[in-house]
Motif scaffolding. Structure first.
Motif, mmCIF file in Angstrom:
data_model
loop_
_atom_site.group_PDB
_atom_site.id
_atom_site.type_symbol
_atom_site.label_atom_id
_atom_site.label_comp_id
_atom_site.label_asym_id
_atom_site.label_seq_id
_atom_site.Cartn_x
_atom_site.Cartn_y
_atom_site.Cartn_z
ATOM 1 N N UNK A 49 0.824 -1.222 0.000
ATOM 2 C CA UNK A 49 0.000 0.000 0.000
ATOM 3 C C UNK A 49 0.852 1.263 0.000
ATOM 4 N N UNK A 50 1.902 1.266 -0.801
ATOM 5 C CA UNK A 50 2.758 2.451 -0.900
ATOM 6 C C UNK A 50 2.020 3.556 -1.641
ATOM 7 N N UNK A 51 2.156 4.758 -1.147
ATOM 8 C CA UNK A 51 1.591 5.925 -1.811
ATOM 9 C C UNK A 51 2.625 7.041 -1.745
ATOM 10 N N UNK A 52 2.436 8.096 -2.525
ATOM 11 C CA UNK A 52 3.391 9.214 -2.461
ATOM 12 C C UNK A 52 3.466 9.865 -1.090
ATOM 13 N N UNK A 53 2.495 9.605 -0.226
ATOM 14 C CA UNK A 53 2.528 10.203 1.114
ATOM 15 C C UNK A 53 3.207 9.305 2.134
ATOM 16 N N UNK A 54 3.596 8.105 1.733
ATOM 17 C CA UNK A 54 4.247 7.187 2.670
ATOM 18 C C UNK A 54 5.738 7.063 2.396
ATOM 19 N N UNK A 55 6.301 8.040 1.711
ATOM 20 C CA UNK A 55 7.734 8.042 1.466
ATOM 21 C C UNK A 55 8.432 8.793 2.588
ATOM 22 N N UNK A 56 9.738 8.524 2.779
ATOM 23 C CA UNK A 56 10.437 9.246 3.841
ATOM 24 C C UNK A 56 11.789 9.773 3.423
ATOM 25 N N UNK A 57 12.023 9.840 2.124
ATOM 26 C CA UNK A 57 13.221 10.516 1.632
ATOM 27 C C UNK A 57 12.788 11.698 0.774
ATOM 28 N N UNK A 58 13.710 12.595 0.532
ATOM 29 C CA UNK A 58 13.409 13.715 -0.357
ATOM 30 C C UNK A 58 13.279 13.199 -1.780
ATOM 31 N N UNK A 59 12.391 13.821 -2.521
ATOM 32 C CA UNK A 59 12.205 13.414 -3.906
ATOM 33 C C UNK A 59 13.394 13.865 -4.763
ATOM 34 N N UNK A 60 13.793 12.995 -5.699
ATOM 35 C CA UNK A 60 14.801 13.384 -6.672
ATOM 36 C C UNK A 60 14.144 14.159 -7.801
ATOM 37 N N UNK A 61 14.901 14.392 -8.870
ATOM 38 C CA UNK A 61 14.373 15.150 -10.016
ATOM 39 C C UNK A 61 13.528 14.270 -10.921
ATOM 40 N N UNK A 62 13.666 12.985 -10.794
ATOM 41 C CA UNK A 62 12.921 12.090 -11.660
ATOM 42 C C UNK A 62 13.566 11.957 -13.027
ATOM 43 N N UNK A 63 13.011 11.064 -13.827
ATOM 44 C CA UNK A 63 13.484 10.867 -15.189
ATOM 45 C C UNK A 63 12.274 10.797 -16.125
ATOM 46 N N UNK A 64 12.337 11.529 -17.209
ATOM 47 C CA UNK A 64 11.203 11.650 -18.114
ATOM 48 C C UNK A 64 11.122 10.442 -19.046
ATOM 49 N N UNK A 65 9.948 9.845 -19.106
ATOM 50 C CA UNK A 65 9.665 8.773 -20.055
ATOM 51 C C UNK A 65 8.563 9.262 -20.983
ATOM 52 N N UNK A 66 8.830 9.225 -22.275
ATOM 53 C CA UNK A 66 7.848 9.640 -23.257
ATOM 54 C C UNK A 66 7.641 8.500 -24.247
ATOM 55 N N UNK A 67 6.390 8.067 -24.383
ATOM 56 C CA UNK A 67 6.059 6.964 -25.278
ATOM 57 C C UNK A 67 5.204 7.515 -26.413
ATOM 58 N N UNK A 68 5.707 7.386 -27.620
ATOM 59 C CA UNK A 68 4.982 7.890 -28.786
ATOM 60 C C UNK A 68 4.131 6.778 -29.392
ATOM 61 N N UNK A 69 3.007 7.195 -29.970
ATOM 62 C CA UNK A 69 2.088 6.197 -30.550
ATOM 63 C C UNK A 69 2.419 5.925 -32.009
#
Length: 124
Positions: free
Chosen positions: A104-124
Motif C-alpha cells: 500500500x505504498x503511496x506518495x505520502x508514505x515516502x520518507x526521503x526527499x524526492x529526486x528530479x525524476x526521469x522523463x519517459x515519453x512513449x509515442x504512438x
C-alpha cells in the motif's frame, strides 16, 4: 539523509522497452522498502511498483502489472524498473523513493526527499 537520482528515461515508441535506474547515496538503502512512482502532466503522482528490503516481495499498480518489473541490487545501492510493452499512457516523470511499507505504498508514505525524476515519453 539519502539522496536519490533517477536515470534511464527517454523517448520510445509504443511497444518498446526502457530500464530505469535509481541510484542512492548518503546511506545504504538495503534496510528500506523502495518504490517507483510517476507523475503525468496535469495528474497527481501515483504508485507504480514497490519492492521489499531483500527483494523477495514486489507489488505493482494494476496498470503496469505484467509489463513492468521492479528489482534491486543492494550491493550497488540501486533500484531498477524494467518497463516493457510501453504505452502512450505510460508517459510521465518517474521517481523512486524509500517507503514505510512495501504494501500500500503511496506518495505520502515516502520518507526521503524526492529526486528530479526521469522523463519517459512513449509515442504512438
Amino acid at each position: 539523509q539519502v539522496q536519490l537520482v533517477e536515470s534511464g528515461g527517454g523517448l520510445v515508441q509504443a511497444g518498446g522497452s526502457l530500464r530505469l535506474s535509481c541510484a542512492a547515496s548518503g546511506r545504504a538503502i538495503s534496510m528500506d522498502a523502495m518504490a517507483w512512482f510517476r507523475q503525468a502532466p496535469g495528474k497527481e503522482r501515483e504508485f507504480v511498483a514497490s519492492i521489499s528490503r531483500g527483494g523477495i516481495s514486489t507489488y505493482y499498480a494494476g496498470s503496469v502489472k505484467g509489463r513492468f518489473t521492479i528489482s534491486r541490487d543492494n550491493a550497488k545501492n540501486t533500484v531498477y524498473l524494467q518497463m516493457g510493452s510501453l504505452k502512450p499512457e505510460d508517459t510521465a516523470v518517474y521517481y523512486c523513493n524509500a517507503v514505510l511499507s512495501v504494501v500500500a505504498s503511496t506518495p505520502t508514505t515516502v520518507f526521503a526527499s524526492w529526486g528530479r525524476g526521469t522523463q519517459v515519453t512513449v509515442s504512438s
